[in-house]
Design an enzyme around this catalytic site. Structure first.
Site, PDB file in Angstrom:
ATOM      1  N   LYS A   1     -11.338   2.845  -6.304  1.00  0.00           N
ATOM      2  CA  LYS A   1     -11.596   1.393  -6.232  1.00  0.00           C
ATOM      3  C   LYS A   1     -12.625   1.100  -5.152  1.00  0.00           C
ATOM      4  CE  LYS A   1      -9.522   0.670  -2.116  1.00  0.00           C
ATOM      5  NZ  LYS A   1     -10.289   0.373  -0.919  1.00  0.00           N
TER       6      LYS A   1
ATOM      7  N   ASP B   1      -2.248  -0.164  -1.856  1.00  0.00           N
ATOM      8  CA  ASP B   1      -3.272  -0.052  -2.901  1.00  0.00           C
ATOM      9  C   ASP B   1      -2.746   0.552  -4.202  1.00  0.00           C
ATOM     10  OD1 ASP B   1      -5.399  -1.081  -1.470  1.00  0.00           O
ATOM     11  OD2 ASP B   1      -6.270   0.869  -0.963  1.00  0.00           O
TER      12      ASP B   1
HETATM   13  C1  LIG Z   1      -8.160  -0.797   3.498  1.00  0.00           C
HETATM   14  C2  LIG Z   1      -7.662  -0.781   2.067  1.00  0.00           C
HETATM   15  C3  LIG Z   1      -8.366  -1.899   1.293  1.00  0.00           C
HETATM   16  O1  LIG Z   1      -8.023  -1.858  -0.067  1.00  0.00           O
HETATM   17  O2  LIG Z   1      -7.932   0.419   1.364  1.00  0.00           O
HETATM   18  P1  LIG Z   1      -8.544   1.857   1.839  1.00  0.00           P
HETATM   19  O3  LIG Z   1      -9.855   1.577   2.477  1.00  0.00           O
HETATM   20  O4  LIG Z   1      -7.579   2.501   2.771  1.00  0.00           O
HETATM   21  O5  LIG Z   1      -8.705   2.646   0.571  1.00  0.00           O
HETATM   22  C4  LIG Z   1      -6.135  -1.043   2.024  1.00  0.00           C
HETATM   23  O6  LIG Z   1      -5.794  -2.233   2.679  1.00  0.00           O
HETATM   24  C5  LIG Z   1      -5.311   0.098   2.569  1.00  0.00           C
HETATM   25  O7  LIG Z   1      -4.232   0.257   1.714  1.00  0.00           O
HETATM   26  P2  LIG Z   1      -3.346   1.626   1.737  1.00  0.00           P
HETATM   27  O8  LIG Z   1      -4.242   2.780   2.016  1.00  0.00           O
HETATM   28  O9  LIG Z   1      -2.533   1.628   0.490  1.00  0.00           O
HETATM   29  O10 LIG Z   1      -2.499   1.354   3.017  1.00  0.00           O
HETATM   30  P3  LIG Z   1      -0.933   1.539   3.316  1.00  0.00           P
HETATM   31  O11 LIG Z   1      -0.574   2.958   3.041  1.00  0.00           O
HETATM   32  O12 LIG Z   1      -0.146   0.460   2.665  1.00  0.00           O
HETATM   33  O13 LIG Z   1      -0.936   1.289   4.877  1.00  0.00           O
HETATM   34  C6  LIG Z   1      -1.514   2.206   5.779  1.00  0.00           C
HETATM   35  C7  LIG Z   1      -1.784   1.477   7.084  1.00  0.00           C
HETATM   36  O14 LIG Z   1      -2.935   0.611   6.926  1.00  0.00           O
HETATM   37  C8  LIG Z   1      -2.753  -0.589   7.634  1.00  0.00           C
HETATM   38  N1  LIG Z   1      -2.743  -1.723   6.684  1.00  0.00           N
HETATM   39  C9  LIG Z   1      -2.710  -1.530   5.358  1.00  0.00           C
HETATM   40  C10 LIG Z   1      -2.739  -2.603   4.488  1.00  0.00           C
HETATM   41  C11 LIG Z   1      -2.767  -3.896   5.029  1.00  0.00           C
HETATM   42  N2  LIG Z   1      -2.780  -4.977   4.249  1.00  0.00           N
HETATM   43  N3  LIG Z   1      -2.797  -4.071   6.368  1.00  0.00           N
HETATM   44  C12 LIG Z   1      -2.801  -3.009   7.206  1.00  0.00           C
HETATM   45  O15 LIG Z   1      -2.831  -3.185   8.425  1.00  0.00           O
HETATM   46  C13 LIG Z   1      -1.430  -0.456   8.381  1.00  0.00           C
HETATM   47  O16 LIG Z   1      -1.740   0.090   9.639  1.00  0.00           O
HETATM   48  C14 LIG Z   1      -0.679   0.557   7.532  1.00  0.00           C
HETATM   49  O17 LIG Z   1       0.298   1.257   8.268  1.00  0.00           O
END
Ligand SMILES: C[C@@](CO)(OP(=O)(O)O)[C@H](O)COP(=O)(O)OP(=O)(O)OC[C@H]1O[C@@H](n2ccc(N)nc2=O)[C@H](O)[C@@H]1O
Ligand SMILES: Nc1ncnc2c1ncn2[C@@H]1O[C@H](COP(=O)(O)OP(=O)(O)O)[C@@H](O)[C@H]1O
Length: 318
Positions: A13, A143
């Site tokens: 994504k 996600d």
């Molecule tokens: C930033 C994003 C954007 O889509 O994606 P990625 O760049 O990692 O793919 C997401 O918010 C990542 O989602 P995901 O990778 O599923 O995160 P999770 O396992 O739920 O959370 C991991 C950590 O990320 C932080 N986290 C995640 C989601 C959110 N809304 N707020 C947060 O602060 C928290 O520190 C949490 O402990």
């Protein structure tokens, strides 16, 4: 009779809009985001086996855990508990073929968890519906529900509450992969730090971007791409500034850090232009590898009841 192995293909994504609110008491940040599923994919095959385990090959496989920390394994345990099987001994082997960059801000681990939920649901003939799978998905990570759903969707809450969004036409992207990943909690933490220091600069409202998606005009969409995590990712990896500049200089309409980075995604006018921009960007020496991709594509989907014949993804080595 031993059931036939099931292979599920699942997309990466990009967040076209990622507006990050304050940290909540549970440590997550409240989001308003628009996800789009892209044609960079992982294939996850599950099969019944006495000796459980995970094997990982493909893009960045060396840095993916093969034990209980692998999100695919978390999906198996959760599903086993949910349907009354022994989570310690689910009798499954999982084989992951990665095409999604690891720790790249493209939800590769989430994708594998979503694919595993779908595949095991099929293999064990659980017949869990979309809503039930999505609830389990949200327990694994914010996600994961989107990786199941795919397409283009508006995400709220911590990103797990989804509403599909109309995206007319296909959009064409160039994806620049960096040498090393970035930690998602690390990037959120850096954003909190920057905001405490400099105040809360935030991207605008999401509605204009939703209108641009509905119009299908990439030029209109390009003006509205925005990611609050970009400044934090660039602060941790200053070289991304050069990558973002190089993509636009190569002819992309706009470039953005994908989610928490460090992968950068460049929106192009059409498929031919994306191939041209990819070639030029790969020559600029600002990233490890360049790919072309398009979106939206569907979410986690059974592609065969045999290990899939994986198409070679289009790629250009920098
Ligand atoms: C930033 C994003 C954007 O889509 O994606 P990625 O760049 O990692 O793919 C997401 O918010 C990542 O989602 P995901 O990778 O599923 O995160 P999770 O396992 O739920 O959370 C991991 C950590 O990320 C932080 N986290 C995640 C989601 C959110 N809304 N707020 C947060 O602060 C928290 O520190 C949490 O402990
Ligand atoms: N199946 C998996 N594929 C990739 N990474 C995984 C997987 N399971 C657990 N991880 C861990 O999750 C971390 C984040 O990876 P990933 O989901 O690819 O990135 P991001 O959160 O930036 O989208 C990795 O550093 C890795 O240690």
């Amino acid at each position: 009779m031993v059931p036939t192995p099931i292979t599920v293909r699942v997309p990466a994504k990009v967040n076209l809009h990622l507006s990050v609110g304050d940290a909540r008491p549970d440590g997550y940040h409240e989001l308003v985001t628009v996800f789009q599923a892209l044609s960079l994919t992982d294939d996850v095959t599950v099969l019944a086996a006495d000796e459980p385990g995970i094997e990982v090959k493909g893009e960045g496989a060396d840095s993916v855990p093969t034990g209980s920390e692998n999100l695919a394994w978390k999906a198996v345990r959760l599903l086993a508990e949910h349907c009354g099987r022994d989570p310690e001994n689910p009798g499954l082997r999982i084989s992951i073929n990665k095409g999604i960059p690891v720790a790249g801000g493209m939800a590769g681990g989430s994708a594998d968890a979503a694919a595993t939920l779908q595949a095991v649901n099929h293999l064990w003939r659980l017949e869990l519906g979309r809503d039930e799978l999505s609830e389990l998905a949200a327990k694994i990570g914010s996600d994961v529900p989107f990786s199941l759903q795919g397409g283009t969707a508006l995400g709220t809450g911590r990103g797990e509450r989804l509403v599909p969004v109309l995206a007319r036409h296909t959009f064409h992207w160039v994806i620049a992969l960096d040498k090393e990943g970035l930690s998602t909690p690390g990037v959120y933490g850096e954003l909190d730090r920057l905001r405490a220091e400099n105040g809360n600069g935030r991207i605008g409202e999401v509605e204009p971007l939703l209108e641009a998606l509905a119009s299908g005009d990439p030029r209109q969409l390009a003006l509205l791409l925005g990611n609050d995590l970009q400044s934090a990712a660039v602060s941790l990896r200053p070289g991304l500034r050069r990558t973002l500049r190089a993509g636009v200089q190569a002819g992309a309409l706009a470039g953005i850090v994908s989610g928490s980075g460090p992968t950068c995604a460049f929106l192009c006018t059409d498929a031919d232009e994306a191939v041209r921009v990819a070639a030029e960007l790969s020559g600029a020496g600002v990233c490890r590898t360049v790919r072309v991709a398009h979106g939206p594509v569907p979410g986690a989907k059974v592609v065969s009841e045999e290990p899939a014949n994986r198409p070679t993804p289009p790629q250009v080595h920098a």
